[in-house]
Design a protein around this motif. Structure first.
Motif, PDB file in Angstrom:
ATOM      1  N   VAL A  97      38.136  54.766  30.388  1.00 12.99           N
ATOM      2  CA  VAL A  97      37.022  54.406  31.267  1.00 12.99           C
ATOM      3  C   VAL A  97      36.010  53.544  30.530  1.00 12.99           C
ATOM      4  O   VAL A  97      35.497  52.557  31.074  1.00 12.99           O
ATOM      5  N   ALA A  98      35.718  53.881  29.271  1.00 10.28           N
ATOM      6  CA  ALA A  98      34.769  53.090  28.480  1.00 10.28           C
ATOM      7  C   ALA A  98      35.272  51.664  28.276  1.00 10.28           C
ATOM      8  O   ALA A  98      34.496  50.705  28.351  1.00 10.28           O
ATOM      9  N   ILE A  99      36.560  51.527  28.021  1.00 10.01           N
ATOM     10  CA  ILE A  99      37.145  50.188  27.859  1.00 10.01           C
ATOM     11  C   ILE A  99      37.039  49.397  29.159  1.00 10.01           C
ATOM     12  O   ILE A  99      36.729  48.200  29.162  1.00 10.01           O
ATOM     13  N   ALA A 100      37.292  50.059  30.284  1.00 14.18           N
ATOM     14  CA  ALA A 100      37.219  49.382  31.583  1.00 14.18           C
ATOM     15  C   ALA A 100      35.792  48.918  31.881  1.00 14.18           C
ATOM     16  O   ALA A 100      35.585  47.803  32.380  1.00 14.18           O
ATOM     17  N   ILE A 101      34.814  49.759  31.574  1.00 14.01           N
ATOM     18  CA  ILE A 101      33.414  49.381  31.793  1.00 14.01           C
ATOM     19  C   ILE A 101      33.036  48.206  30.895  1.00 14.01           C
ATOM     20  O   ILE A 101      32.363  47.267  31.334  1.00 14.01           O
ATOM     21  N   ALA A 102      33.475  48.267  29.647  1.00 12.81           N
ATOM     22  CA  ALA A 102      33.207  47.154  28.723  1.00 12.81           C
ATOM     23  C   ALA A 102      33.820  45.858  29.242  1.00 12.81           C
ATOM     24  O   ALA A 102      33.206  44.784  29.155  1.00 12.81           O
ATOM     25  N   THR A 103      35.027  45.950  29.797  1.00 14.91           N
ATOM     26  CA  THR A 103      35.682  44.771  30.366  1.00 14.91           C
ATOM     27  C   THR A 103      34.864  44.190  31.509  1.00 14.91           C
ATOM     28  O   THR A 103      34.703  42.966  31.618  1.00 14.91           O
ATOM     29  N   ALA A 104      34.348  45.073  32.373  1.00 14.21           N
ATOM     30  CA  ALA A 104      33.538  44.617  33.506  1.00 14.21           C
ATOM     31  C   ALA A 104      32.282  43.886  33.023  1.00 14.21           C
ATOM     32  O   ALA A 104      31.934  42.818  33.538  1.00 14.21           O
ATOM     33  N   ILE A 105      31.625  44.448  32.016  1.00 16.49           N
ATOM     34  CA  ILE A 105      30.400  43.837  31.494  1.00 16.49           C
ATOM     35  C   ILE A 105      30.701  42.478  30.866  1.00 16.49           C
ATOM     36  O   ILE A 105      29.999  41.488  31.099  1.00 16.49           O
ATOM     37  N   ILE A 106      31.778  42.428  30.069  1.00 17.17           N
ATOM     38  CA  ILE A 106      32.157  41.157  29.424  1.00 17.17           C
ATOM     39  C   ILE A 106      32.518  40.107  30.469  1.00 17.17           C
ATOM     40  O   ILE A 106      32.118  38.950  30.379  1.00 17.17           O
ATOM     41  N   LEU A 141      43.131  44.828  33.585  1.00 17.12           N
ATOM     42  CA  LEU A 141      42.288  43.819  32.940  1.00 17.12           C
ATOM     43  C   LEU A 141      42.033  42.650  33.889  1.00 17.12           C
ATOM     44  O   LEU A 141      40.874  42.230  34.077  1.00 17.12           O
ATOM     45  N   LEU A 142      43.076  42.129  34.510  1.00 19.01           N
ATOM     46  CA  LEU A 142      42.912  41.004  35.432  1.00 19.01           C
ATOM     47  C   LEU A 142      42.119  41.402  36.668  1.00 19.01           C
ATOM     48  O   LEU A 142      41.312  40.617  37.183  1.00 19.01           O
ATOM     49  N   LEU A 143      42.327  42.615  37.146  1.00 17.77           N
ATOM     50  CA  LEU A 143      41.589  43.088  38.319  1.00 17.77           C
ATOM     51  C   LEU A 143      40.085  43.119  38.043  1.00 17.77           C
ATOM     52  O   LEU A 143      39.281  42.611  38.833  1.00 17.77           O
ATOM     53  N   ILE A 144      39.702  43.706  36.909  1.00 15.17           N
ATOM     54  CA  ILE A 144      38.282  43.840  36.581  1.00 15.17           C
ATOM     55  C   ILE A 144      37.647  42.480  36.323  1.00 15.17           C
ATOM     56  O   ILE A 144      36.551  42.181  36.809  1.00 15.17           O
ATOM     57  N   VAL A 145      38.328  41.645  35.544  1.00 15.51           N
ATOM     58  CA  VAL A 145      37.808  40.305  35.260  1.00 15.51           C
ATOM     59  C   VAL A 145      37.664  39.500  36.547  1.00 15.51           C
ATOM     60  O   VAL A 145      36.658  38.826  36.770  1.00 15.51           O
ATOM     61  N   GLY A 146      38.677  39.595  37.423  1.00 20.20           N
ATOM     62  CA  GLY A 146      38.629  38.875  38.691  1.00 20.20           C
ATOM     63  C   GLY A 146      37.486  39.332  39.574  1.00 20.20           C
ATOM     64  O   GLY A 146      36.842  38.518  40.249  1.00 20.20           O
ATOM     65  N   CYS A 147      37.207  40.627  39.557  1.00 15.71           N
ATOM     66  CA  CYS A 147      36.125  41.169  40.378  1.00 15.71           C
ATOM     67  C   CYS A 147      34.766  40.698  39.850  1.00 15.71           C
ATOM     68  O   CYS A 147      33.916  40.238  40.619  1.00 15.71           O
ATOM     69  N   LEU A 387      35.646  36.802  46.018  1.00 15.80           N
ATOM     70  CA  LEU A 387      36.432  37.879  45.397  1.00 15.80           C
ATOM     71  C   LEU A 387      37.902  37.506  45.270  1.00 15.80           C
ATOM     72  O   LEU A 387      38.636  38.142  44.517  1.00 15.80           O
ATOM     73  N   ALA A 388      38.343  36.475  45.996  1.00 17.39           N
ATOM     74  CA  ALA A 388      39.752  36.069  45.960  1.00 17.39           C
ATOM     75  C   ALA A 388      40.043  35.065  44.851  1.00 17.39           C
ATOM     76  O   ALA A 388      41.162  34.567  44.751  1.00 17.39           O
ATOM     77  N   LEU A 389      39.052  34.786  44.001  1.00 19.08           N
ATOM     78  CA  LEU A 389      39.200  33.733  42.993  1.00 19.08           C
ATOM     79  C   LEU A 389      40.407  33.915  42.086  1.00 19.08           C
ATOM     80  O   LEU A 389      41.168  32.989  41.858  1.00 19.08           O
ATOM     81  N   LEU A 390      40.577  35.115  41.530  1.00 24.11           N
ATOM     82  CA  LEU A 390      41.612  35.310  40.513  1.00 24.11           C
ATOM     83  C   LEU A 390      42.859  35.987  41.075  1.00 24.11           C
ATOM     84  O   LEU A 390      43.622  36.616  40.354  1.00 24.11           O
ATOM     85  N   ILE A 391      43.056  35.849  42.379  1.00 20.35           N
ATOM     86  CA  ILE A 391      44.250  36.428  42.986  1.00 20.35           C
ATOM     87  C   ILE A 391      44.970  35.413  43.864  1.00 20.35           C
ATOM     88  O   ILE A 391      46.138  35.571  44.202  1.00 20.35           O
ATOM     89  N   PHE A 418      43.948  45.169  47.264  1.00 20.84           N
ATOM     90  CA  PHE A 418      43.124  46.089  48.049  1.00 20.84           C
ATOM     91  C   PHE A 418      41.848  46.515  47.308  1.00 20.84           C
ATOM     92  O   PHE A 418      40.819  46.772  47.943  1.00 20.84           O
ATOM     93  N   GLY A 419      41.904  46.559  45.987  1.00 19.17           N
ATOM     94  CA  GLY A 419      40.701  46.869  45.223  1.00 19.17           C
ATOM     95  C   GLY A 419      39.646  45.792  45.380  1.00 19.17           C
ATOM     96  O   GLY A 419      38.461  46.072  45.612  1.00 19.17           O
ATOM     97  N   LEU A 420      40.068  44.530  45.260  1.00 19.43           N
ATOM     98  CA  LEU A 420      39.134  43.417  45.415  1.00 19.43           C
ATOM     99  C   LEU A 420      38.635  43.316  46.853  1.00 19.43           C
ATOM    100  O   LEU A 420      37.447  43.031  47.091  1.00 19.43           O
ATOM    101  N   TRP A 421      39.520  43.545  47.809  1.00 14.05           N
ATOM    102  CA  TRP A 421      39.114  43.504  49.214  1.00 14.05           C
ATOM    103  C   TRP A 421      38.078  44.589  49.496  1.00 14.05           C
ATOM    104  O   TRP A 421      37.094  44.361  50.218  1.00 14.05           O
ATOM    105  N   ALA A 422      38.270  45.776  48.903  1.00  9.36           N
ATOM    106  CA  ALA A 422      37.324  46.883  49.097  1.00  9.36           C
ATOM    107  C   ALA A 422      35.931  46.516  48.578  1.00  9.36           C
ATOM    108  O   ALA A 422      34.921  46.792  49.234  1.00  9.36           O
ATOM    109  N   VAL A 423      35.873  45.877  47.412  1.00 14.19           N
ATOM    110  CA  VAL A 423      34.576  45.455  46.868  1.00 14.19           C
ATOM    111  C   VAL A 423      33.926  44.428  47.792  1.00 14.19           C
ATOM    112  O   VAL A 423      32.714  44.489  48.061  1.00 14.19           O
TER     113      VAL A 423
END
Length: 437
Positions: A97-106, A141-147, A387-391, A418-423
């Motif tokens: 979870v910490a790695i995922a949060i760090a990815t989102a921030i970066i 990784l791609l999901l979080i970066v794309g979001c 939100l569709a940029l990286l997909i 579906f994750g990106l669509w939900a956001v």
């Protein structure tokens, strides 16, 4: 009518083959659009002109992909990212979870410049080794970066906002000021998505279970290294030189001194000279990364054929008309809601220019007949498209991302859709709640 039918059949066929994995993307992107163009009644000469137009648009991007993938591959071979990986793993341990949060921030911070390709090149090569060491699937990784990228692309210098402002005839900064609350909500939603998906990875895919050892000298947490061949390629004594080369490359990219593809050409040369001065070793490094680089570039060039046929033939404009005509008059007053909900899947299938210069003006025109302002329609359609940029198969950065992570396009879409669509829906609902519409 025949033009619209051919266009819809083309997109449906492409999506079917991509999702089913019946053949590789190169075959789909080349054969299906060409057949659709002939079905629409275009001559050989016209189809060739469409193809040349599309290839011209994507050729420089294909060169960029070849050399950017090779550059970061060489730097990874040399161990440039190993220090960062060890520190992140040390701090987070096996905390997925910490790695995922760090990815989102970066991802959010790195997209402040609004350049999708640069964001992918900054975040993915740096974080991918961490994901591999912690047994986290790179799809996350791609999901979080794309979001994060999609949320931050609402900045006034982001391409979609600039295009939408041009259609509205207002300043991009004015449009952005209106959307700041949505963007803030999007940042929180991105972090929330990262947490939820990380927990899912840990629960169902054994993420975080990895053999770790503590270095007795440095105290750093490290992974047990079994690959002797990979160890021989490491150049830890040149890490700071490699970091300096990379930093200089990114500065040049941000300042726009040289074309992006040429910047990475120079970067590859510097990386080879500094780390592998032996000619035979240079050849081996180039050959080692050639399969991935060629795969990404070939798909990009093939996608150019689809872009050229869609954009140059007028097929896309023909497709947008029936899309709007099928909406019953009884619900036309809520057209902005409909468009806001389906903006993400539409944005996945349509290129940025086609979406904002083709579909958006038509949607605004229809909406005005039912008392829907142009600003309302634009905001509703902006959120999901970003939100569709990286997909989207029509966005160059998508191929760079899947090329760097070695993920199939269909697998990336299945995982992230579906994750990106939900956001996007959360951001849209928030905008509705605060009275933005």
């Amino acid at each position: 009518m025949l033009m619209a039918f051919s266009g819809f059949m083309m997109l449906a066929t492409i999506m079917y083959f991509l999702f089913k994995g019946r053949t590789i993307p190169v075959v789909v992107f080349i054969t299906v659009p060409v057949l659709a163009a002939f079905l629409a009644g275009f001559s050989v000469t016209e189809v060739v002109s469409f193809v040349e137009f599309g290839i011209k648009k994507t050729s420089k991007m294909a060169v960029l992909f070849i050399f950017s993938v090779t550059f970061f591959g060489i730097m990874s071979d040399a161990g440039m990212f190993d220090g960062l990986v060890n520190k992140l793993v040390t701090k987070a341990g096996t905390n997925v979870v910490a790695i995922a949060i760090a990815t989102a921030i970066i991802g959010i911070i790195s997209h402040l410049d609004g350049a999708t390709v640069t964001t992918v090149l900054v975040t993915v090569p740096a974080m991918l080794p961490v994901y591999k060491k912690l047994n986290i699937r790179p799809h996350l990784l791609l999901l979080i970066v794309g979001c994060g990228m999609g949320v931050m692309n609402l900045l006034p210098w982001g391409g979609p906002v600039a295009r939408a402002a041009l259609v509205l005839g207002i300043d991009p900064t004015t449009l952005w000021h209106t959307m700041i609350p949505i963007q803030i909500m999007g940042i929180f939603a991105t972090v929330a998505l990262a947490i939820v998906m990380a927990i899912r990875e840990k629960k169902f895919h054994n993420a975080g279970r990895v053999d770790l050892v503590v270095n007795e000298v440095s105290g750093d947490v490290e992974l047990k290294e079994h690959d002797e061949a990979a160890l021989k390629l490491k150049r830890y004594n040149r890490t700071w030189i490699n970091l300096s080369i990379t930093a200089a490359l990114l500065v040049i990219l941000l300042l726009g001194i040289f074309p992006t593809y040429f910047t990475f050409m120079l970067g590859v040369c510097a990386a080879l000279i500094v780390n592998y001065p032996n000619v035979d070793e240079q050849k081996r490094r180039m050959r080692a990364h050639a399969p991935v680089a060629l795969d990404v570039a070939s798909v990009m060039l093939a996608a150019g054929i689809m872009v050229g046929i869609l954009g140059k033939s007028g097929m896309l404009e023909a497709m947008t008309v029936p899309l709007l005509q099928i909406i019953p008059s009884s619900i036309a007053h809520f057209l902005y809601v409909i468009m806001g909900v389906i903006a993400f899947p539409l944005g996945t299938m349509l290129g940025t220019d086609s979406y904002f210069y083709g579909l958006l003006p038509l949607a605004i025109k229809v909406g005005e007949n039912y008392g829907i302002t142009g600003l309302t329609m634009t905001i509703a359609m902006l959120i999901g498209k970003n939100l569709a940029l990286l997909i989207s198969p029509l966005v160059p950065a998508t191929y760079l991302g899947i090329g760097l992570t070695h993920i199939e396009l269909r697998d990336h879409i299945r995982y992230s859709f579906f994750g990106l669509w939900a956001v996007g829906l959360i951001m849209f609902a928030f905008a509705w709640m605060i009275g933005m519409f």
